[in-house]
Structure formats: C-alpha cells, structure tokens
Motif scaffolding. Sequence first.
Motif, PDB file in Angstrom:
ATOM      1  N   MET A  83     -16.106  -4.556 -23.229  1.00 21.74           N
ATOM      2  CA  MET A  83     -17.151  -4.173 -22.290  1.00 21.74           C
ATOM      3  C   MET A  83     -17.505  -5.327 -21.364  1.00 21.74           C
ATOM      4  O   MET A  83     -17.910  -5.111 -20.218  1.00 21.74           O
ATOM      5  CB  MET A  83     -18.393  -3.707 -23.055  1.00 21.74           C
ATOM      6  CG  MET A  83     -18.331  -2.257 -23.500  1.00 21.74           C
ATOM      7  SD  MET A  83     -18.297  -1.107 -22.109  1.00 21.74           S
ATOM      8  CE  MET A  83     -19.917  -1.398 -21.404  1.00 21.74           C
ATOM      9  N   ALA A  84     -17.368  -6.552 -21.845  1.00 18.76           N
ATOM     10  CA  ALA A  84     -17.642  -7.730 -21.014  1.00 18.76           C
ATOM     11  C   ALA A  84     -16.382  -8.252 -20.353  1.00 18.76           C
ATOM     12  O   ALA A  84     -16.418  -8.716 -19.211  1.00 18.76           O
ATOM     13  CB  ALA A  84     -18.287  -8.827 -21.851  1.00 18.76           C
ATOM     14  N   SER A  85     -15.246  -8.181 -21.056  1.00 19.16           N
ATOM     15  CA  SER A  85     -14.015  -8.790 -20.543  1.00 19.16           C
ATOM     16  C   SER A  85     -13.142  -7.822 -19.756  1.00 19.16           C
ATOM     17  O   SER A  85     -12.219  -8.243 -19.070  1.00 19.16           O
ATOM     18  CB  SER A  85     -13.190  -9.334 -21.713  1.00 19.16           C
ATOM     19  OG  SER A  85     -12.707  -8.277 -22.530  1.00 19.16           O
ATOM     20  N   ASN A  86     -13.418  -6.512 -19.854  1.00 26.80           N
ATOM     21  CA  ASN A  86     -12.528  -5.486 -19.298  1.00 26.80           C
ATOM     22  C   ASN A  86     -11.136  -5.575 -19.926  1.00 26.80           C
ATOM     23  O   ASN A  86     -10.129  -5.241 -19.316  1.00 26.80           O
ATOM     24  CB  ASN A  86     -12.424  -5.585 -17.770  1.00 26.80           C
ATOM     25  CG  ASN A  86     -13.730  -5.215 -17.088  1.00 26.80           C
ATOM     26  OD1 ASN A  86     -14.284  -4.151 -17.325  1.00 26.80           O
ATOM     27  ND2 ASN A  86     -14.246  -6.111 -16.259  1.00 26.80           N
ATOM     28  N   GLY A  87     -11.117  -6.032 -21.152  1.00 30.69           N
ATOM     29  CA  GLY A  87      -9.863  -6.161 -21.871  1.00 30.69           C
ATOM     30  C   GLY A  87      -9.268  -7.538 -21.673  1.00 30.69           C
ATOM     31  O   GLY A  87      -9.510  -8.214 -20.675  1.00 30.69           O
ATOM     32  N   SER A  88      -8.486  -7.960 -22.647  1.00 26.13           N
ATOM     33  CA  SER A  88      -7.808  -9.241 -22.575  1.00 26.13           C
ATOM     34  C   SER A  88      -6.542  -9.102 -23.394  1.00 26.13           C
ATOM     35  O   SER A  88      -6.589  -8.684 -24.558  1.00 26.13           O
ATOM     36  CB  SER A  88      -8.709 -10.344 -23.141  1.00 26.13           C
ATOM     37  OG  SER A  88      -8.069 -11.592 -23.055  1.00 26.13           O
ATOM     38  N   LEU A  89      -5.399  -9.432 -22.783  1.00 24.44           N
ATOM     39  CA  LEU A  89      -4.098  -9.033 -23.308  1.00 24.44           C
ATOM     40  C   LEU A  89      -4.098  -7.526 -23.550  1.00 24.44           C
ATOM     41  O   LEU A  89      -3.387  -7.009 -24.399  1.00 24.44           O
ATOM     42  CB  LEU A  89      -3.757  -9.790 -24.585  1.00 24.44           C
ATOM     43  CG  LEU A  89      -3.743 -11.313 -24.474  1.00 24.44           C
ATOM     44  CD1 LEU A  89      -3.265 -11.934 -25.777  1.00 24.44           C
ATOM     45  CD2 LEU A  89      -2.905 -11.787 -23.312  1.00 24.44           C
ATOM     46  N   MET A  90      -4.910  -6.844 -22.810  1.00 29.22           N
ATOM     47  CA  MET A  90      -4.999  -5.390 -22.730  1.00 29.22           C
ATOM     48  C   MET A  90      -5.756  -5.108 -21.441  1.00 29.22           C
ATOM     49  O   MET A  90      -6.975  -5.064 -21.413  1.00 29.22           O
ATOM     50  CB  MET A  90      -5.737  -4.790 -23.935  1.00 29.22           C
ATOM     51  CG  MET A  90      -5.956  -3.280 -23.801  1.00 29.22           C
ATOM     52  SD  MET A  90      -6.966  -2.543 -25.125  1.00 29.22           S
ATOM     53  CE  MET A  90      -8.558  -3.335 -24.856  1.00 29.22           C
ATOM     54  N   THR A  91      -5.023  -4.976 -20.348  1.00 28.40           N
ATOM     55  CA  THR A  91      -5.651  -4.789 -19.041  1.00 28.40           C
ATOM     56  C   THR A  91      -6.204  -3.373 -18.976  1.00 28.40           C
ATOM     57  O   THR A  91      -5.456  -2.405 -18.849  1.00 28.40           O
ATOM     58  CB  THR A  91      -4.622  -5.043 -17.932  1.00 28.40           C
ATOM     59  OG1 THR A  91      -4.258  -6.433 -17.960  1.00 28.40           O
ATOM     60  CG2 THR A  91      -5.182  -4.708 -16.568  1.00 28.40           C
TER      61      THR A  91
END
Length: 764
Positions: A174-182
């Motif tokens: 919710m904060a990163s918009n995913g990371s190593l998962m776009t």
Amino acid sequence: MENGIHYRTCHLCEAMCGVAIEMKDGHIASIKGDADDPLSHGHICPKAVALQDLHEDPERLRKPVRRTRNGWQEMEWNDAFELVARRLHQTREDFGRNSIGVYLGNPNVHNHGSLVATMPFLRALGSQNRFSATSNDQLPHMLASLEMFGHQILFPIPDIDNTDLFICIGANPMASNGSLMTVPDFRGRIKGLKSRGGQLVVVDPRRTETGKLAEEFHFIRPGTDALLLMAMVHTLFAEDLIDLGPAERLAKDADLLRLASLRFSPEAVSQHTGIAAEDVRALARKLANTRKAALYTRMGTSTQAFGGIATWLAYCLNILTGKLDMPGGLLFTQPAIDLVALGAISGQSGHFGKRHSRVRGLPEFAGEYPASTMADEILTPGEGQIRAFVTVAGNPVLSSPNGRRLDEAFSSLDFMVSVDYYLNETTRHADVILPPTAALERSHYDLIFSMFAVRNVAKYSDALFDAGPDTRHDWEILLELAHRLEKQRKGGRLPIRSELGWQAFKQVGPDPILDILLRTGPYGADVGRIRGLTQPAIDLVMDILPDGHPLKGMAKLSPLNRRWQGLPKGLSLPALRDNPNGVDLGPLQPSLPERLFTRDSKINLAPRCYLRDLDRLHEQLEQPVKDDLLLIGRRHVRSNNSWMHNSQRLVKGKGRCTLMIHPRDASRLGLQASDSARISAQDRKIILPVEITEDLMPGVVSIPHGWGHDRPGTGQSIAAAHAGASINDILSDEQIDPLVGTSVLNGQSVTVKVWRPERQRKRA
C-alpha cells in the motif's frame, strides 16, 4: 514542447504508473493518471504529481560544480571531465586499480540510459571495489533466484489479479506500490481479490497500511520470519500437504528440505515469533489448500539477520504447495526486452562469493561487495584501501547503516566525484559534482521493472522538455568519463578503431540500442511477413546450430522461436511511439521448464549454502527471548528513500519522521505523545518526536527510512526544513546477514528514553 497531453511512465518508484502530463506554454499545467495505461489504468499515488517539483526545483544543479576554499564554483563540462578523469587515473596509477570505489544508487535502475552506460564505465574504472543499494535491499531475493532458478534476476511474480489468497509477510505494498512486484493500485487489486471471495493475510511487526486491509493479521517479532516460514514447511511435511503441482518433475531435493525442517516445529518457534503454534499450522494449511494462492515477502524479511534463509523459504513454500508456474500463484514474466535471457546467453546469469572484501571478508555478489563495508574499505589503511570514490545517483550517507561513519569515511578521501543533480548529504563530500539532466528531459523505458510487473507491458516516452545545449544526460556523463579513462590508461591516445567506436557509441546513445532489442525480442518482427522465411526453414536452422552457439541463443530469444508464435508481434521503438499509452502484451503465463537457467534445468529446493546456514537459525531457538526493544523501518506513500523530500507538496502536513511505539512500552518508559525520545544504540543516538500507536507489536519501535537532512553543507532547503533524523545513524554497519552480506535494517536492539531539552540543559 507543444501544448497538449503527453503520456509518460512515472519513474519515482517501482509501480510504473502511467501519467498524463498537460503542457501549456512550455510549462506543466497538470499531472494526472493515464486512464489508458494498460498496467495502472489511471491510478497514481501522490508522488507522481511531484514530478513537476523535481523538474522545476531551483536548487537542482544544472552545471558541474567543484569545491573550492570559497565554496562551490561552476565549471565548464570539458574542464570538469578532464579534472575527474585525470584525478581518478592518477589515483589508479599511484595506488592500484582497487583504490577507487564506486556506489550506484537505485535511481539508476529506473533509467535505461544509465543502465546502458554503466557497464562500459565500470570496465574503464577497473576496480573491484563496487557497491550499490542492492545489499541494503533485494540481495536475498537475487541469491535465491540464482541458487534455485539459475539466474540472479529471474524473480517469480505473484499473479495478484487472479489469485484467491495473498499472504504478505514483511511487505507494505500500500505504501510501496509493490517491490520486486510492480503492482500499481494495490488497493484496487485487493478490492478485486475480495470481490472474488479471496482473502488478504498479512504478517508484520506493524499493522501497516496493507495490514489494515487484511482479513487476517498476525504480529511477528522482528527477525524471526525465517523461523515462522520453516515451521510452515515443517507443517506441510508433517501433515502430508506437499503437492508440487506444475513443478512436480522439475523440483529436486525436497527430502533434504523435509529433514532440515524437522527441528523447527510450530511449538518450537512460537515463543520466538510471537505467533501461536496453531496459527502457524493454520497459515500453512491455508496456503496448501487454496488452489490459487501466493506468498510474498519483501523488505522486512530481506533486510534482517536471517534474510537469506527467509527469502529462500518463502520461495520453497510456494513451490511445495504447487503455486509456482500456476495462474493465480507465482509466474515468471516475459518482458519485451528480456534481460534475463540476454544475460544468460552472454554468460551473465550471476555469481556469488568469487572473492571477498579486503577488511571483513564479506562475499561479493555479481561483482559487488556489501554496502555495509564501504566505510571499512575507505578508513582501513593497507594495500587496496579506497582513496577515491564515485557515487552515481546515490545517497549512502542516509541509506546505508552507520551513516555518521560514512560521513567520516567520505570526508577522508583524496578525491570524490558524484554524478547527481542535488547537493545532498553524500555529494557534499565530493570534490566535483556532475549533474545529469532531470527525468523529464530524457526519454524513458523501464528495462528493469517491466521484468517484475504483474502483467507484461511495454511503454516508451520521448523527452518532455529540451534539456538545452549545455547539459548532459547521465549516459553521456558516464560514457565520456569511460572514454577519457581509457585514453588516460593508454597514454593519452587510443587506436583509431577504438576511438571511432567510442565516438559512435556516444553519438548513438541508448535509444537505437533499445529499438534493436525490441525488434529482435519475443514481440518483435512478425516472421510470417518476412519474405522467404517459413517455419520449417526456421526450424531447420535452429536444429543445425549446435547447443551453446550464441546465434542459437539469440534465435531462441527472437521472434524466430516457435515458442513465441502466440505472442503479439511488431514491437519496435516507432511502434511504441505510435502507442504513447503503452502496449499490453498480455497476462503472465506458465513458462517452465523453458524459463529455468540451472545447469540441469531443475529447481534446486535445497541449495547447500542455505542448509549450512540452518545451524545458525537453530541457535536462535536455543537462546532465550530477550525483552529488548527491536527497531524496524517503515515507508510512506509520499516518500521514497532519501531524495524526494525537497518537494513541498510531499513533505507538507503532519510530520512523518517520528518514533512509533506501543502504548505499553511508552507507559513503561514514561513517554507521552507530546514528548521527544532519544533512541540510541552503543554510542549512536538520534532524537525524534514520539507517536504512540497500537499498530505496533509491543517490544517494537519504528522509524521511517530516508530522513536526516540536518547535516550542514547541503543544498536542499525544503528537505532541511523538514529534516527528521536518519534511522541509519543508529543502525550498526557491523550487523549483517553473514550468509549473503545484506545489511540488518530490521531487528537491531535500541534503547529509548525521554528527551526534554530543558532537562538536558540543566544536566550540562
């Protein structure tokens, strides 16, 4: 740039959200989400609007500057290049090639021009003392991908749009918009999951923004994720829940994993993790018994003392329950430019532990040493000591542990150069700063994050603004330095052929290379439209070429491969220009065994490096649970690392750089919401305002990453006015995951006390 709407991809995080930028009279009038973007469908987060602030920032450097006794002075580009090349070459001549260090920050992976130019620059530099943000971030994922699947950046991606169960451990999309998962618009995708009757489960020391959306949430003690995951593996074997599904004939050494898990029962790990044994079993059963499910871990599990084991076990759990290569589970992407396959063809699939750092003996990964040992290599005398340093789009003083020691290290260098357009906490130590153009002044294509997206897409954008004649793109800066370093090494002149090659490379730039890669990739030329080519003729050529031949490898990757017949065709740079919103290349698809790059084309469930490290994990079980306060980081959707705090619209409002603490701990320590606290570890300390919240597990405190803009000599006034404090000023650079060398950013012990200025003055 002409008036009207122009479409781009936001480059400020991994989400690749499409933006529609309205231009009026040469200025940005508005930035909105691009409703026709095939990945983000109109979603943007608050950071996207700040693209305008970054471009228009009057404090952004436009010309090279050098440090003098009278302050920073502007230089002409040629003089700056000559000075930098001469000083770096002289250092190499006087002290050897490893006397130069280099650090690459994560903005480089958002920039295809920088990616193209980085390797020639590193080759010209010639040093083994290379560092990057990788070891403060995703290194455990890269090691697991290398050991299990045969390639360091072959990451399995959750098929979140089709799953019925999403288990999220140590991550906050919710904060990163995913990371190593776009995954742009994570909230919308979770809403879709729930509308299908699916469920979100979150495990974290903090009830994050993602945790608040979950139907099921579990607190976990920081640094114990590997124990939880191993207990889940134990449960799968003990209750006969193993079903490898698509990986049945591909995965090997499951028996070794079963034996390794015997010591880690749910009862054995319960006290350490803080999760009841029956809840551990229920979580394992839920993953096993839900056909379309995915377990995803990220920063919280990566950057801890057992990050390597935890990341490996997360992949194992997905494989043991049949979720790998399964729609709704984990799938590998098939990007338009397949850097995974291209790297494998050229023998660049990755390597680990080929050499070790000079001072602490830490292993290299893909030619880089852990960032936590940078200061050691600069401050420790002896052969191979770093005497000069280059940073490229990085601010390790704020983003690496023990930032004050890095301050000391950088200030001791004989020479330092930074490629950056801000005078920040790291570049203030440089002798020369070479500022590249801003993002809106260059073209954009996401080479890296297209490989991690939850849907295959391709999008290209031309530069929105003309950078002007007296500017340089980052790829131009790196290539110019590489060229001059090569000339210095050759005595001031290069052979004519080599000189012509360098000139051509600098003139061509990255975009024609991009076009070639698009045309020759899986979605490139439509073979059926090429006169004289038939599939039988293509198959004959493929059969004639021996295995291992580079042409055969390129042919397998190209549209000539029968495997790509069902994919969209005709992709090229002109085609992407004709489709400014981007091109949808389709959902993720099963791709095994062709996507594996291990020598035996098998998935290695039990790499020996992990099995050897399990004794260290078991030792944790034999230690009593301490009542120390454990520190974790956190991220906010309006921030991204350390370089976005000079935008007023992103930092305005209630201060976000606070110490979060549970009410029980606050009461025990005599802390109130109006107080400030001193957070310390050994001789390192910072002061922060207190934020009391039940969103934290008792015994855990949290500080956000990327702040600490109170150091003198920087040139970012808005950031300085919202300085906060750097979590890395109290984190030890000696604490690492010894398996892989990742910095321990979560789970270090700290002491917290009330801090009141008037009391401190009386004591003084």
